[in-house]
Design an enzyme around this catalytic site. Structure first.
Site, PDB file in Angstrom:
ATOM      1  N   ASP A   1       0.697  -1.338  -0.003  1.00  0.00           N
ATOM      2  CA  ASP A   1       0.061  -0.054  -0.013  1.00  0.00           C
ATOM      3  C   ASP A   1       0.815   1.235   0.159  1.00  0.00           C
ATOM      4  O   ASP A   1       2.161   1.251   0.195  1.00  0.00           O
ATOM      5  CB  ASP A   1      -0.950  -0.179   1.126  1.00  0.00           C
ATOM      6  CG  ASP A   1      -0.124  -0.497   2.484  1.00  0.00           C
ATOM      7  OD1 ASP A   1       1.004  -0.459   2.564  1.00  0.00           O
ATOM      8  OD2 ASP A   1      -1.050  -0.938   3.350  1.00  0.00           O
TER       9      ASP A   1
ATOM     10  N   ASP B   1      -6.941  -2.152  14.190  1.00  0.00           N
ATOM     11  CA  ASP B   1      -8.331  -2.283  13.922  1.00  0.00           C
ATOM     12  C   ASP B   1      -8.376  -3.645  13.036  1.00  0.00           C
ATOM     13  O   ASP B   1      -9.706  -3.904  12.640  1.00  0.00           O
ATOM     14  CB  ASP B   1      -8.931  -1.275  12.935  1.00  0.00           C
ATOM     15  CG  ASP B   1      -8.219  -1.023  11.598  1.00  0.00           C
ATOM     16  OD1 ASP B   1      -7.382  -1.723  11.479  1.00  0.00           O
ATOM     17  OD2 ASP B   1      -8.648  -0.009  10.983  1.00  0.00           O
TER      18      ASP B   1
ATOM     19  N   HIS C   1      -6.920  -4.411  10.318  1.00  0.00           N
ATOM     20  CA  HIS C   1      -6.674  -4.479   8.848  1.00  0.00           C
ATOM     21  C   HIS C   1      -5.191  -5.036   8.488  1.00  0.00           C
ATOM     22  O   HIS C   1      -4.366  -5.031   9.354  1.00  0.00           O
ATOM     23  CB  HIS C   1      -6.754  -2.993   8.419  1.00  0.00           C
ATOM     24  CG  HIS C   1      -5.418  -2.088   8.877  1.00  0.00           C
ATOM     25  ND1 HIS C   1      -5.446  -0.776   9.011  1.00  0.00           N
ATOM     26  CD2 HIS C   1      -4.237  -2.252   9.078  1.00  0.00           C
ATOM     27  CE1 HIS C   1      -4.261  -0.094   9.254  1.00  0.00           C
ATOM     28  NE2 HIS C   1      -3.605  -1.249   9.549  1.00  0.00           N
TER      29      HIS C   1
ATOM     30  N   GLU D   1      -9.632  -1.784   5.596  1.00  0.00           N
ATOM     31  CA  GLU D   1     -10.307  -1.075   6.724  1.00  0.00           C
ATOM     32  C   GLU D   1     -11.585  -2.078   7.146  1.00  0.00           C
ATOM     33  O   GLU D   1     -12.033  -2.848   6.333  1.00  0.00           O
ATOM     34  CB  GLU D   1     -10.533   0.215   6.747  1.00  0.00           C
ATOM     35  CG  GLU D   1      -9.124   1.029   6.544  1.00  0.00           C
ATOM     36  CD  GLU D   1      -8.289   1.112   7.887  1.00  0.00           C
ATOM     37  OE1 GLU D   1      -8.425  -0.019   8.762  1.00  0.00           O
ATOM     38  OE2 GLU D   1      -7.699   2.157   8.093  1.00  0.00           O
TER      39      GLU D   1
END
Ligand code: PGA
Length: 263
Positions: free
Chosen positions: A67, A136, A138, A143
């Protein structure tokens, strides 16, 4: 999923670097999926050490990063392009032409995402994908709520991720709100996966993604659907797992399988 619990960050880094090095020794033109963040810094340091001291050869390796922040140019000090250059690429003998990292500052990001997926296909897919995990849940910037079929695309970052990333930026307003990220579908097509995590702040999320139900609300749980996942944790990140004793036993007694077969 094979789970290795190490005593600290340094051991997690050494064990994960050894796994990567073995794969490169096995297949010299390995296609390696790379991750950024605090977690893999030690792994990359170890890989550089193995390259310098034992001659681990990256000359035929190709790499694809997961990413990049949308809007950040490769020379921006918070870009993942910059991170990869500083922490790995400049220290090893990989051909820079074989280093693929999403470009954050680009006219047509959507077209770029299609191109990126096509490049992965063109080289025959990713052999070994390295992953960290966000608080979280990910993997890459997938997400909560990301489709398990998702491909490389633009993703809006979750509040928790923006807060976690704020430590690298001078002002909250400068923290990017969007990223280009490989999808869960892209990641699941890698032949092998290696996820690393360390620290108490990852303990909850590690327990959930390893032992909890599969849900797009915690995208790392998608790894339960993959047939070859190595997970290397330090003891803090593993501290909330319920079946630690079993994982340790399995790891320490793999040799018994051969014995059983020969009976
Ligand atoms: P970290 O990030 O390695 O900096 O904890 C991991 C991630 O967000 O994937």
């Amino acid at each position: 999923m094979e789970i290795t619990i190490t005593s600290n960050y340094d051991e997690m880094s050494r064990v994960s670097a050894q796994i990567i090095a073995q794969e490169i020794q096995r297949k010299h033109d390995l296609v390696l999926g790379l991750a950024t963040g605090d977690t893999p810094i030690g792994t990359y340091k170890e890989l550089v050490k193995i390259h310098k001291e034992e001659g681990l050869d990256f000359s035929k390796v190709k790499s694809f990063n997961l990413d990049e922040y949308l809007g950040l140019a490769p020379l921006h000090k918070n870009s993942y392009n910059y991170f990869m250059w500083e922490n790995l690429v400049k220290h090893i003998n990989i051909n820079p032409e074989n280093v693929y990292i999403p470009q954050g500052k680009i006219k047509d990001p959507e077209q770029f995402c299609t191109w990126y997926e096509a490049q992965i296909k063109k080289v025959g897919g990713i052999d070994l994908q390295i992953l960290g995990i966000g608080a979280d849940g990910h993997i890459a910037f997938n997400e909560p709520g990301s489709s398990f079929a998702s491909r490389t695309r633009i993703k809006a970052l979750y509040k928790q991720t923006i807060e976690d990333n704020a430590r690298f930026f001078d002002k909250m307003e400068n923290v990017p709100r969007f990223a280009i990220t490989m999808g869960i579908g892209t990641i699941l097509e890698a032949k092998k996966i290696l996820l690393i995590a360390n620290g108490k702040k990852k303990a909850d999320v590690c327990a959930k993604f390893i032992e909890g139900p599969v849900t797009s609300q915690l995208t790392a749980t998608a790894l339960q659907l993959h047939s070859y996942v190595n997970i290397v944790l330090d003891k803090d990140a593993a501290s909330k797992l319920k079946r630690t004793e079993y994982y340790n036993w399995v790891r320490d007694n793999k040799h018994l399988i051969q014995k059983e077969v020969g009976r």
